[in-house]
Design a protein around this motif. Structure first.
Motif, PDB file in Angstrom:
ATOM      1  N   GLU A 112      58.915  15.161 -26.129  1.00 25.10           N
ATOM      2  CA  GLU A 112      59.734  15.581 -25.191  1.00 25.10           C
ATOM      3  C   GLU A 112      60.813  16.748 -25.627  1.00 25.10           C
ATOM      4  O   GLU A 112      60.981  17.767 -24.820  1.00 25.10           O
ATOM      5  CB  GLU A 112      60.935  14.344 -24.650  1.00 25.10           C
ATOM      6  CG  GLU A 112      59.859  13.175 -24.083  1.00 25.10           C
ATOM      7  CD  GLU A 112      60.969  12.105 -24.152  1.00 25.10           C
ATOM      8  OE1 GLU A 112      62.022  12.036 -24.157  1.00 25.10           O
ATOM      9  OE2 GLU A 112      60.079  11.051 -24.284  1.00 25.10           O
ATOM     10  N   THR A 113      61.208  16.604 -26.687  1.00 23.52           N
ATOM     11  CA  THR A 113      62.196  17.773 -27.107  1.00 23.52           C
ATOM     12  C   THR A 113      61.726  18.585 -28.126  1.00 23.52           C
ATOM     13  O   THR A 113      62.628  19.661 -28.612  1.00 23.52           O
ATOM     14  CB  THR A 113      63.557  17.200 -27.743  1.00 23.52           C
ATOM     15  OG1 THR A 113      63.043  16.235 -28.822  1.00 23.52           O
ATOM     16  CG2 THR A 113      64.162  16.239 -26.693  1.00 23.52           C
ATOM     17  N   GLY A 114      60.293  18.576 -28.494  1.00 19.12           N
ATOM     18  CA  GLY A 114      59.743  19.850 -29.404  1.00 19.12           C
ATOM     19  C   GLY A 114      60.119  19.526 -30.686  1.00 19.12           C
ATOM     20  O   GLY A 114      60.375  18.397 -31.295  1.00 19.12           O
ATOM     21  N   MET A 115      60.031  20.694 -31.205  1.00 19.96           N
ATOM     22  CA  MET A 115      60.255  20.845 -32.882  1.00 19.96           C
ATOM     23  C   MET A 115      61.738  20.553 -33.289  1.00 19.96           C
ATOM     24  O   MET A 115      62.655  21.082 -32.615  1.00 19.96           O
ATOM     25  CB  MET A 115      59.715  22.226 -33.274  1.00 19.96           C
ATOM     26  CG  MET A 115      59.140  21.977 -34.598  1.00 19.96           C
ATOM     27  SD  MET A 115      57.603  21.164 -34.605  1.00 19.96           S
ATOM     28  CE  MET A 115      57.069  21.565 -36.454  1.00 19.96           C
ATOM     29  N   HIS A 116      61.782  19.808 -34.332  1.00 22.01           N
ATOM     30  CA  HIS A 116      63.089  19.686 -35.001  1.00 22.01           C
ATOM     31  C   HIS A 116      63.028  20.149 -36.403  1.00 22.01           C
ATOM     32  O   HIS A 116      62.064  19.582 -37.076  1.00 22.01           O
ATOM     33  CB  HIS A 116      63.635  18.521 -34.792  1.00 22.01           C
ATOM     34  CG  HIS A 116      63.740  17.916 -33.318  1.00 22.01           C
ATOM     35  ND1 HIS A 116      64.964  18.330 -32.665  1.00 22.01           N
ATOM     36  CD2 HIS A 116      63.195  17.236 -32.575  1.00 22.01           C
ATOM     37  CE1 HIS A 116      64.953  17.796 -31.487  1.00 22.01           C
ATOM     38  NE2 HIS A 116      63.782  17.241 -31.339  1.00 22.01           N
ATOM     39  N   PHE A 117      64.210  20.755 -37.003  1.00 19.74           N
ATOM     40  CA  PHE A 117      64.168  21.127 -38.326  1.00 19.74           C
ATOM     41  C   PHE A 117      65.530  20.765 -38.876  1.00 19.74           C
ATOM     42  O   PHE A 117      66.440  21.736 -38.386  1.00 19.74           O
ATOM     43  CB  PHE A 117      63.674  22.587 -38.560  1.00 19.74           C
ATOM     44  CG  PHE A 117      63.570  22.921 -39.865  1.00 19.74           C
ATOM     45  CD1 PHE A 117      62.553  22.767 -40.547  1.00 19.74           C
ATOM     46  CD2 PHE A 117      64.564  23.705 -40.566  1.00 19.74           C
ATOM     47  CE1 PHE A 117      62.357  23.186 -42.037  1.00 19.74           C
ATOM     48  CE2 PHE A 117      64.694  24.061 -41.791  1.00 19.74           C
ATOM     49  CZ  PHE A 117      63.522  23.785 -42.573  1.00 19.74           C
ATOM     50  N   GLY A 134      69.853  18.052 -29.390  1.00 20.35           N
ATOM     51  CA  GLY A 134      70.233  17.113 -28.524  1.00 20.35           C
ATOM     52  C   GLY A 134      69.620  15.912 -28.406  1.00 20.35           C
ATOM     53  O   GLY A 134      69.665  15.014 -27.791  1.00 20.35           O
ATOM     54  N   ALA A 135      68.565  15.718 -29.600  1.00 18.04           N
ATOM     55  CA  ALA A 135      68.104  14.612 -29.862  1.00 18.04           C
ATOM     56  C   ALA A 135      68.637  13.790 -30.878  1.00 18.04           C
ATOM     57  O   ALA A 135      69.277  14.450 -31.911  1.00 18.04           O
ATOM     58  CB  ALA A 135      66.418  14.559 -30.060  1.00 18.04           C
ATOM     59  N   PHE A 136      68.564  12.594 -30.936  1.00 19.06           N
ATOM     60  CA  PHE A 136      69.263  11.674 -31.941  1.00 19.06           C
ATOM     61  C   PHE A 136      68.176  11.001 -32.828  1.00 19.06           C
ATOM     62  O   PHE A 136      67.274  10.268 -32.405  1.00 19.06           O
ATOM     63  CB  PHE A 136      70.383  10.854 -31.672  1.00 19.06           C
ATOM     64  CG  PHE A 136      71.461  11.290 -30.793  1.00 19.06           C
ATOM     65  CD1 PHE A 136      72.487  11.785 -31.727  1.00 19.06           C
ATOM     66  CD2 PHE A 136      71.226  11.651 -29.648  1.00 19.06           C
ATOM     67  CE1 PHE A 136      73.408  12.480 -31.156  1.00 19.06           C
ATOM     68  CE2 PHE A 136      72.417  12.337 -28.933  1.00 19.06           C
ATOM     69  CZ  PHE A 136      73.514  12.712 -29.610  1.00 19.06           C
ATOM     70  N   PHE A 137      68.186  11.123 -34.335  1.00 15.24           N
ATOM     71  CA  PHE A 137      67.423  10.216 -35.153  1.00 15.24           C
ATOM     72  C   PHE A 137      68.181   9.479 -36.081  1.00 15.24           C
ATOM     73  O   PHE A 137      69.065   9.781 -36.469  1.00 15.24           O
ATOM     74  CB  PHE A 137      66.538  11.415 -35.945  1.00 15.24           C
ATOM     75  CG  PHE A 137      65.607  12.330 -34.929  1.00 15.24           C
ATOM     76  CD1 PHE A 137      64.568  11.697 -34.339  1.00 15.24           C
ATOM     77  CD2 PHE A 137      66.184  13.574 -34.688  1.00 15.24           C
ATOM     78  CE1 PHE A 137      63.825  12.544 -33.353  1.00 15.24           C
ATOM     79  CE2 PHE A 137      65.342  14.310 -33.865  1.00 15.24           C
ATOM     80  CZ  PHE A 137      64.408  13.823 -33.179  1.00 15.24           C
ATOM     81  N   GLY A 151      72.840   5.076 -32.244  1.00 14.14           N
ATOM     82  CA  GLY A 151      71.796   4.662 -33.173  1.00 14.14           C
ATOM     83  C   GLY A 151      71.330   3.160 -32.819  1.00 14.14           C
ATOM     84  O   GLY A 151      71.040   2.486 -34.079  1.00 14.14           O
ATOM     85  N   HIS A 152      71.420   2.585 -31.904  1.00 20.04           N
ATOM     86  CA  HIS A 152      71.177   1.243 -31.554  1.00 20.04           C
ATOM     87  C   HIS A 152      69.914   1.031 -31.033  1.00 20.04           C
ATOM     88  O   HIS A 152      68.999   0.242 -31.600  1.00 20.04           O
ATOM     89  CB  HIS A 152      72.216   0.491 -30.531  1.00 20.04           C
ATOM     90  CG  HIS A 152      73.450   0.383 -30.939  1.00 20.04           C
ATOM     91  ND1 HIS A 152      73.953   0.091 -32.309  1.00 20.04           N
ATOM     92  CD2 HIS A 152      74.816   0.894 -30.406  1.00 20.04           C
ATOM     93  CE1 HIS A 152      75.320   0.209 -32.453  1.00 20.04           C
ATOM     94  NE2 HIS A 152      75.903   0.926 -31.339  1.00 20.04           N
ATOM     95  N   GLU A 153      69.471   2.080 -30.126  1.00 18.69           N
ATOM     96  CA  GLU A 153      68.106   1.531 -29.712  1.00 18.69           C
ATOM     97  C   GLU A 153      66.943   2.454 -30.188  1.00 18.69           C
ATOM     98  O   GLU A 153      67.362   3.719 -30.670  1.00 18.69           O
ATOM     99  CB  GLU A 153      68.227   2.055 -28.014  1.00 18.69           C
ATOM    100  CG  GLU A 153      68.388   0.834 -27.155  1.00 18.69           C
ATOM    101  CD  GLU A 153      68.404   1.409 -25.875  1.00 18.69           C
ATOM    102  OE1 GLU A 153      67.305   1.254 -25.122  1.00 18.69           O
ATOM    103  OE2 GLU A 153      69.506   1.747 -25.289  1.00 18.69           O
ATOM    104  N   GLU A 154      65.976   2.013 -30.239  1.00 18.53           N
ATOM    105  CA  GLU A 154      64.554   2.848 -30.911  1.00 18.53           C
ATOM    106  C   GLU A 154      63.952   3.259 -29.621  1.00 18.53           C
ATOM    107  O   GLU A 154      63.512   2.757 -28.732  1.00 18.53           O
ATOM    108  CB  GLU A 154      63.630   1.980 -31.720  1.00 18.53           C
ATOM    109  CG  GLU A 154      64.257   1.540 -32.849  1.00 18.53           C
ATOM    110  CD  GLU A 154      63.406   1.234 -33.902  1.00 18.53           C
ATOM    111  OE1 GLU A 154      62.196   1.149 -33.739  1.00 18.53           O
ATOM    112  OE2 GLU A 154      63.623   0.589 -34.969  1.00 18.53           O
ATOM    113  N   LEU A 155      63.836   4.699 -29.485  1.00 14.90           N
ATOM    114  CA  LEU A 155      63.462   5.393 -28.217  1.00 14.90           C
ATOM    115  C   LEU A 155      61.925   5.881 -28.516  1.00 14.90           C
ATOM    116  O   LEU A 155      61.262   6.347 -27.646  1.00 14.90           O
ATOM    117  CB  LEU A 155      64.332   6.561 -27.709  1.00 14.90           C
ATOM    118  CG  LEU A 155      65.701   6.154 -27.477  1.00 14.90           C
ATOM    119  CD1 LEU A 155      66.431   7.388 -27.168  1.00 14.90           C
ATOM    120  CD2 LEU A 155      65.637   5.240 -26.111  1.00 14.90           C
ATOM    121  N   GLY A 156      61.498   5.785 -29.744  1.00 17.27           N
ATOM    122  CA  GLY A 156      60.067   6.194 -30.074  1.00 17.27           C
ATOM    123  C   GLY A 156      60.190   6.856 -31.603  1.00 17.27           C
ATOM    124  O   GLY A 156      61.024   6.961 -32.229  1.00 17.27           O
TER     125      GLY A 156
END
Lengths: 386, 62
Positions: A112-117, A134-137, A151-156
């Motif tokens: 969804e959010t593309g590449m992250h570095f 804008g994405a959380f890991f 950081g509670h839910e696992e979204l993928g």
């Protein structure tokens, strides 16, 4: 070769090994400090400690309140070392919760959010959630998962292209090989005698050619496979040696890496097999027809068990070596009560020095065995009929 | 518990096998020192095959 040269070499080897041992032992230092506090605290409260230990084990044994189950702590330390990681931790102090090391880049692809570095220091060793575009890991058991801001839910699970410890190890091995063999090739332009690092490499290359490839593959076909055999030999050897440095890469002790190397051998054998090779698998010549039918499935199975044994052997040898080495270093803590800090360190240093020297031999031997058996299997596939 | 007993049995078997290989190779080398390098190579190959079997059993048993 004079005696002085030999002793210099021995001394360098000794320093290298001792340095490695200290680095391993230092990593344990944080735990040791904690253990000390624990020991002081537990003095005269042995029954209390036991009860607490069990209590700790029930809670997963991390024991952040200053009470530790030493056994579990050592187990965690071993597992931490055998696994791939997103950062290097050289020293850690569990009491303060600080880790000293350096981060590695994280490269993620999320649908969804593309590449992250970003650098893995954003995770703070798995304690916090990292935000990127804008994405959380977050890190869950060493793997990166997508999550929400808390950081509670696992979204993928994003696709992970990160430069992890293992990837860095392989890159270092590759660059080292390019540099070493580049300089060897260049030195041949100046004359027939190699200089510098080439003096070590030339005999090894000739060894692989004359002792491994020629007798096993045969005079006629061996040239075609030399590049593969040399690459795999030096790749495994350098990675095994890197595993004995203080950074403690465990690349060849990772089953995915060895499986990939064995797959190379498997495909090379299958694609270079001539009609006699396939004939021996599916329709064994010289035996009665009922036997041919019985033998065919066994031979087909043999096609797969050969590379399988290759991958298991390398993986298990290196993993076992690292495990023994780490167990011996953990003796500093286990034997501390009986022999004191200096005595237990001396015992563990002596034993781990001994095992390190054996590991130097094993590092070479496993590279040799892998190359040897690969060339044996290739030799079976390309052998002319006689 | 049982896998530990199995691991012990595997190690006993592998030890017996490796001892046999090593001992026979030593005998061979003592009898024919000029063939030492060939015998050594063959010894290492058989040892590696045995080791692969033992490690495979250990990993599958774990």
């Amino acid at each position: 070769m004079t005696l002085a040269q030999n002793s210099v070499r021995f001394f360098i080897g000794l320093m290298f090994t001792i340095g490695t041992t200290f680095a391993f032992a230092n990593e344990q230092h944080g735990h040791e400090g904690q253990h000390e506090a624990h020991a002081v605290h537990a003095e005269g409260h042995e029954a209390h400690e036991e009860a607490h230990g069990e209590h700790d084990a029930d809670h997963g044994g991390h024991g952040y309140e200053g009470m530790i189950d030493t056994q579990e702590e050592i187990q965690a330390y071993k597992e931490h070392h055998l696994q791939d990681a997103h950062d290097f931790v050289l020293f850690s102090d569990n009491e303060k919760g600080t880790h000293i090391g350096f981060p590695l880049p994280v490269i993620l692809w999320d649908g969804e959010t593309g590449m992250h570095f970003f650098m893995s220091s954003k995770f703070h060793h798995g304690e916090t959630v990292a935000e990127s575009n804008g994405a959380f890991f977050k890190l869950a058991h060493g793997k990166i998962v997508k999550t929400d801001a808390e950081g509670h839910e696992e979204l993928g699970h994003p696709i992970d292209f990160s430069i992890t410890k293992n990837v860095l190890g392989m890159l270092i091995a590759g660059l080292l090989m390019i540099w070493m063999f580049g300089s060897l090739a260049k030195s041949y332009k100046r004359g027939p005698v190699p200089t510098g690092i080439g003096r070590i490499l030339e005999p090894l290359v000739l060894y692989v050619r004359d002792e491994i490839a020629r007798p096993n593959i045969g005079e006629k076909h061996y040239k075609k496979f030399m590049s593969f055999l040399l690459t795999v030999f030096f790749f495994i050897w350098i990675l095994n040696l890197l595993g004995l440095t203080p950074l403690a890469f465990n690349v060849t002790g990772n089953i995915a890496v060895t499986a990939c190397l064995a797959l190379f051998t498997f495909f090379i054998v299958q694609f270079s097999g001539n009609k006699h090779y396939w004939g021996h698998i599916f329709w064994m010549p010289g035996v009665p027809v009922p036997m041919k039918i019985v033998l065919a499935p066994i031979e087909v199975l043999g096609m797969f068990t050969k590379p399988f044994s290759l991958l298991i052997r390398l993986f298990a040898n290196i993993t076992a070596g690292h495990m023994v080495l780490m167990s011996l270093i953990a003796l500093t803590i286990i034997l501390k009560a009986q022999f004191g800090a200096v005595g237990s360190t001396a015992i563990s240093l002596f034993l781990s020095l001994f095992i390190s020297l054996i590991e130097l031999l094993v590092a070479f031997l496993q590279a040799y065995i892998f190359t040897m058996l690969s060339s044996l299997f290739i030799g079976m596939a390309v052998e002319d009929h006689h | 518990m049982y896998n530990l007993i199995g691991a012990g049995l595997i190690v006993i078997g592998a030890g017996l096998g490796l001892g046999n290989i090593g001992g026979k190779a030593m005998e061979g080398i003592a009898r024919q020192p000029e063939a030492a390098s060939k015998i050594q190579t063959a010894m290492i190959i058989i040892g590696a095959l045995l080791e692969g079997l033992a490690f495979g059993a250990l990993i599958l048993g774990k």
